[in-house]
Write an enzyme that holds these catalytic residues in place. Structure first.
Site, short mmCIF file in Angstrom:
data_model
loop_
_atom_site.label_atom_id
_atom_site.label_comp_id
_atom_site.label_asym_id
_atom_site.label_seq_id
_atom_site.Cartn_x
_atom_site.Cartn_y
_atom_site.Cartn_z
NE ARG A 134 -4.22 9.31 -4.02
CZ ARG A 134 -5.06 8.86 -3.09
NH1 ARG A 134 -5.70 7.73 -3.29
NH2 ARG A 134 -5.24 9.55 -1.97
CE1 TYR A 156 -9.36 7.11 -3.06
CE2 TYR A 156 -9.92 8.70 -1.34
CZ TYR A 156 -9.05 7.77 -1.88
OH TYR A 156 -7.87 7.49 -1.26
NE ARG A 200 -2.59 7.64 -0.97
CZ ARG A 200 -3.33 7.42 0.13
NH1 ARG A 200 -3.84 6.25 0.36
NH2 ARG A 200 -3.55 8.40 0.99
CB ILE A 257 -11.50 4.51 -6.64
CG1 ILE A 257 -12.52 3.45 -6.20
CG2 ILE A 257 -12.18 5.76 -7.19
CD1 ILE A 257 -13.32 3.83 -4.97
CB SER A 258 -7.13 7.13 -6.67
OG SER A 258 -6.46 6.29 -5.75
CG ASN A 290 -10.38 -0.50 -3.33
OD1 ASN A 290 -9.30 -0.46 -2.77
ND2 ASN A 290 -11.00 0.57 -3.79
CG HIS A 292 -0.62 1.12 -0.12
ND1 HIS A 292 -0.51 0.99 -1.49
CD2 HIS A 292 -1.75 1.87 0.10
CE1 HIS A 292 -1.49 1.66 -2.07
NE2 HIS A 292 -2.26 2.19 -1.14
CD GLU A 349 -3.82 -4.50 -6.18
OE1 GLU A 349 -3.06 -5.39 -6.64
OE2 GLU A 349 -3.39 -3.50 -5.57
CG ASP A 358 1.34 -14.74 3.21
OD1 ASP A 358 2.04 -14.59 2.19
OD2 ASP A 358 1.80 -14.69 4.37
CG ASN A 362 -10.48 4.63 6.26
OD1 ASN A 362 -11.13 4.88 7.27
ND2 ASN A 362 -9.18 4.36 6.31
O1 CA2 Z 1 -7.86 4.33 -4.88
C1 CA2 Z 1 -8.28 3.43 -4.13
O2 CA2 Z 1 -9.26 2.75 -4.40
C2 CA2 Z 1 -7.59 3.18 -2.77
O3 CA2 Z 1 -7.60 1.78 -2.56
C3 CA2 Z 1 -8.44 3.89 -1.74
C4 CA2 Z 1 -7.84 3.85 -0.33
C5 CA2 Z 1 -6.37 4.28 -0.35
O4 CA2 Z 1 -5.80 4.10 0.93
C6 CA2 Z 1 -5.56 3.51 -1.38
O5 CA2 Z 1 -4.24 4.01 -1.38
C7 CA2 Z 1 -6.15 3.66 -2.77
C8 CA2 Z 1 -8.63 4.80 0.59
C9 CA2 Z 1 -10.06 4.33 0.83
C10 CA2 Z 1 -11.02 5.46 1.04
O6 CA2 Z 1 -10.52 6.49 1.85
C11 CA2 Z 1 -11.23 7.64 1.99
C12 CA2 Z 1 -10.58 8.71 2.57
C13 CA2 Z 1 -11.24 9.90 2.72
C14 CA2 Z 1 -12.56 10.03 2.32
C15 CA2 Z 1 -13.22 8.97 1.75
C16 CA2 Z 1 -12.55 7.75 1.58
#
Ligand code: CA2
Length: 145
Positions: free
Chosen positions: A108, A24, A112, A102-103, A75, A81, A99, A88, A12
């Site tokens: 959160r 983000y 997470r 972004i958030s 990332n 999670h 690692e 591994d 995503n």
């Molecule tokens: O904060 C981060 O970088 C995350 O790895 C981003 C992941 C999330 O599942 C992790 O818990 C934290 C999500 C990737 C991007 O997802 C989007 C969702 C909606 C709109 C745009 C991107």
């Protein structure tokens, strides 16, 4: 010795900049890739920037990095999670893996808070927006210099 650093992105993250800018930020993944390449030039790294929505592809890229790169910034998105396979794979390779999130995953939802890959990674950077990727590249330079 190779100067290549793999910057790997999980599921995503290709949607960045299109939805959820409050969490983000407004940059697209392409923007972040360009920022990494510019920072890489300054630091002395050749950046190989990739994204996949598939866990096994990320595992394959970690193994490929072991042959072709001197380090990895990852990332892993939501696989962070859940993925014992990524844990591994990081343990199976000998180059440092940093690692990035972004958030701030700890500020959160509770699901997470746990990273399956953090115990296998050299370190983790979270909560500084896309700049976290640049921080990770500097950290990699620092630990490998
Ligand atoms: O904060 C981060 O970088 C995350 O790895 C981003 C992941 C999330 O599942 C992790 O818990 C934290 C999500 C990737 C991007 O997802 C989007 C969702 C909606 C709109 C745009 C991107």
């Amino acid at each position: 010795m190779t100067r290549t650093v793999f910057v790997l992105n999980g599921p995503n993250l290709n949607a960045l900049g299109k939805r959820e800018p409050g969490i983000y930020g407004g940059k697209t993944l392409k923007d972040i890739g360009n920022d990494c390449r510019v920072a890489g030039e300054e630091i002395g790294f050749d950046i190989d920037f990739r994204q996949s929505n598939h866990e096994g592809v990320l595992v394959d890229w970690l193994h490929e990095a072991d042959d072709k790169a001197m380090g990895v910034v990852i990332n892993a998105g939501a696989y962070t999670h859940t993925s014992i396979a990524l844990h591994d794979a990081i343990r199976a390779i000998s180059i440092p893996v940093i690692e990035v999130h972004i958030s701030n995953i700890h500020a959160r939802e509770e699901f997470r808070h746990k990273s399956m890959i953090a115990p296998a990674a050299k370190g983790m950077i979270a909560g500084f927006g896309p700049y976290g990727y640049i921080m990770a590249l500097h950290a990699l330079k620092n630990i490998t210099a």
